[in-house]
Scaffold this motif. Structure first.
Motif, PDB file in Angstrom:
ATOM      1  N   VAL A   1      -4.020   0.273   6.783  1.00 29.64           N
ATOM      2  CA  VAL A   1      -4.930  -0.864   6.587  1.00 29.64           C
ATOM      3  C   VAL A   1      -5.381  -1.395   7.945  1.00 29.64           C
ATOM      4  O   VAL A   1      -4.569  -1.626   8.837  1.00 29.64           O
ATOM      5  CB  VAL A   1      -4.233  -1.983   5.774  1.00 29.64           C
TER       6      VAL A   1
ATOM      7  N   THR B   1       4.923  -2.926   8.261  1.00 29.51           N
ATOM      8  CA  THR B   1       4.707  -1.471   8.197  1.00 29.51           C
ATOM      9  C   THR B   1       6.095  -0.831   8.263  1.00 29.51           C
ATOM     10  O   THR B   1       7.098  -1.550   8.363  1.00 29.51           O
ATOM     11  CB  THR B   1       3.897  -0.976   9.412  1.00 29.51           C
TER      12      THR B   1
ATOM     13  N   VAL C   1       0.856  -1.186   0.000  1.00 34.36           N
ATOM     14  CA  VAL C   1       0.000   0.000   0.000  1.00 34.36           C
ATOM     15  C   VAL C   1       0.896   1.241   0.000  1.00 34.36           C
ATOM     16  O   VAL C   1       1.692   1.454   0.912  1.00 34.36           O
ATOM     17  CB  VAL C   1      -0.944   0.001   1.229  1.00 34.36           C
TER      18      VAL C   1
ATOM     19  N   ASP D   1      -2.926   6.084   0.892  1.00 35.13           N
ATOM     20  CA  ASP D   1      -3.959   5.752   1.878  1.00 35.13           C
ATOM     21  C   ASP D   1      -5.371   6.093   1.387  1.00 35.13           C
ATOM     22  O   ASP D   1      -6.121   6.807   2.046  1.00 35.13           O
ATOM     23  CB  ASP D   1      -3.656   6.411   3.235  1.00 35.13           C
TER      24      ASP D   1
ATOM     25  N   ASP E   1       2.376  -2.287   4.293  1.00 34.44           N
ATOM     26  CA  ASP E   1       1.534  -1.095   4.365  1.00 34.44           C
ATOM     27  C   ASP E   1       2.405   0.112   4.727  1.00 34.44           C
ATOM     28  O   ASP E   1       2.628   0.395   5.904  1.00 34.44           O
ATOM     29  CB  ASP E   1       0.443  -1.339   5.423  1.00 34.44           C
TER      30      ASP E   1
ATOM     31  N   CYS F   1      -5.950  -6.608   9.676  1.00 28.73           N
ATOM     32  CA  CYS F   1      -5.037  -7.289   8.748  1.00 28.73           C
ATOM     33  C   CYS F   1      -4.847  -8.762   9.085  1.00 28.73           C
ATOM     34  O   CYS F   1      -3.897  -9.383   8.607  1.00 28.73           O
ATOM     35  CB  CYS F   1      -3.673  -6.605   8.776  1.00 28.73           C
TER      36      CYS F   1
END
Ligand code: SAJ
Length: 424
Positions: free
Chosen positions: A398, A409, A368, A371, A393, A401
């Motif tokens: 997100v 992350t 990702v 956002d 992400d 998950c």
């Protein structure tokens, strides 16, 4: 009051329609036949909530029309792009601002006000625009009122912020400032703050620079924490409990036509002095490369083949890809690897996949990069169609998950590991 706006992009168009909504007669000028044609046919060429309704109303009330040529009016607003020049520090390229000013000169009459909304380098209004006007025989401050009123609106919330934000009105003289306040007083509910034109110019640049430098601090923290095996996101959360600390959020880089552009205008004017500002730009520009390295680590650990990029726009819920770090990441991945790269962005026309489902089906990694709300809750049924359900992400956006077998992350990115064989 008749307003002639030059430049019908992200700022000029909403500003024109806002004046029209509040009773002004507005002629919007743009060099693009496509844009002029679209607008006169009632179509908005950019994605911004509320704009289509404003345009429909303005056209129905005959308060707005688009044109290829400027004409006489009371107020001239210049809202054209100011990109980075292709020189050492990316100085402010004033070509469009100068062209727009030249274009309105034949229409100017005594008593008119000229407003520069474009973001410009410090001293431009007085050192460059004022002489252009005065060479036509006008005296600025007596015949023509010249003001720099930088815009401060946030894409996605432009119509609200146009009305409610405080606004800097930077006049070349006191009388120019007064005129500027009168004009924006038509719809601005925030405070109208009088300032010198040069103060207005540098304040605008410093607002975006402040944000860029603070984001760079967060991005640098990610790199430090990743090296030390500490969760940067938890560090930010903890540090922000201090009453006078507000660490910003890290991300895949800084995009858009403001934060990634404006700080260079300051650096170019004072390179010896603007060391921190330049360094912050370097840190943020390096982030796409940092992300690519982490993606390669994840893919290598899991021997995957297909990477799905979720988000191409520079930020959530907008269609704008200018300076978007996502585009750089896609390009770097395509150039430097043999992985299949699949992109999906519901706001951007040329992404590969047409739905979240087709984007993720049989993929080995979902990254990702933007956002958008649509990425915040990815249905479990779609996650289960991935070959290896791994999420990276980079925007920490997100939710829920659990269905992903690994969830990275910018906080835990130092812990990359191979996921259990049975999912591969
Ligand atoms: N970003 C981060 N971390 C953060 C905040 C933002 O990485 O904590 C990234 C975003 O993802 C994006 C970039 O920064 O890539 C810029 O996004 P943004 O939302 O901060 O700002 P813009 O570029 O959309 O709009 C900015 C705003 N300026 C400020 O907030 C000081 C806006 O008010 C200005 O009008 C606009 O620039 C402009 O036109 O100059």
């Amino acid at each position: 009051m008749k307003v002639v706006t030059v430049g019908l992009g992200y700022i000029g168009l909403p500003t024109s329609l806002m004046f029209a909504k509040h009773g002004a007669e507005v002629v919007g000028v743009d060099v693009s036949e496509r844009v002029v044609g679209f607008l006169n046919a009632g179509q908005v060429p950019i994605e911004e909530p509320g704009l289509p309704e404003y345009l429909t109303e303005a056209l129905a009330r005959k308060k707005f029309r688009a044109s290829l040529k400027p004409e006489r009016g009371d107020v001239f607003i210049i809202a054209v792009p100011t990109p980075n020049a292709l020189d050492e520090f990316g100085s402010c390229d004033l070509t469009y601002v100068k062209q727009a000013t030249e274009a309105i000169l034949p229409c100017l009459e005594t008593g008119n006000t000229v407003i520069i909304e474009s973001t410009i380098s410090p001293r431009t209004t007085e050192d460059i625009i004022q002489p252009l006007i005065e060479k036509e025989g006008f005296r600025v401050g007596e015949d023509i009122y010249l003001v720099h009123c930088p815009e401060r609106v946030l894409p996605g919330q432009i119509l609200h912020e146009l009305v409610h934000n405080n606004r800097i009105i930077g006049g070349v003289t006191e009388k120019c400032t007064e005129k500027g306040k009168e004009i924006y007083g038509l719809f601005v509910k925030g405070e109208l703050l009088g300032a010198a034109a040069s103060t207005a110019e540098l304040s605008k640049l410093m607002e975006n620079t402040y944000r860029d430098v603070n984001i760079a601090l967060a991005n640098e923290l990610v790199q430090i924490s990743s090296k030390l095996g500490i969760d940067a996101l938890s560090v930010i959360e903890m540090a922000n409990q201090h009453p006078r600390v507000n660490l910003h959020q890290p991300g895949p880089g800084v995009g858009g036509h403001c934060l990634a552009v404006d700080p260079y205008f300051i650096v170019a004017e004072a390179p010896e002095e603007a060391k921190l500002i330049y360094q912050a730009r370097q840190i943020n520009s390096h982030m796409p490369h940092f992300i690519v390295q982490k993606v390669l680590d994840i893919m290598e650990a899991n021997q995957g083949e297909t990477i799905t990029i979720l988000g191409l726009a520079y930020k959530g819920n907008v269609d704008d890809t200018r300076e978007s770090p996502a585009l750089q990441i896609v390009n770097q991945l395509k150039k430097a690897t043999y992985y299949n790269i699949r992109t999906f962005d519901p706001y951007v026309a040329n992404s590969d996949a047409y739905s979240l489902e087709t984007a993720l089906s049989n993929s080995d990694l979902a990254i990702v990069l933007t956002d958008h709300d649509i990425f915040k809750e990815i249905p479990e049924s779609i996650i289960n169609t991935m070959k290896t359900p791994i999420l990276f992400d980079t925007k920490n956006c997100v939710l829920g998950c659990d269905a992903f077998h690994e969830h990275y992350t910018l906080g835990n990115i130092s812990n990359i590991r191979r996921i259990s064989k049975r999912y591969i």
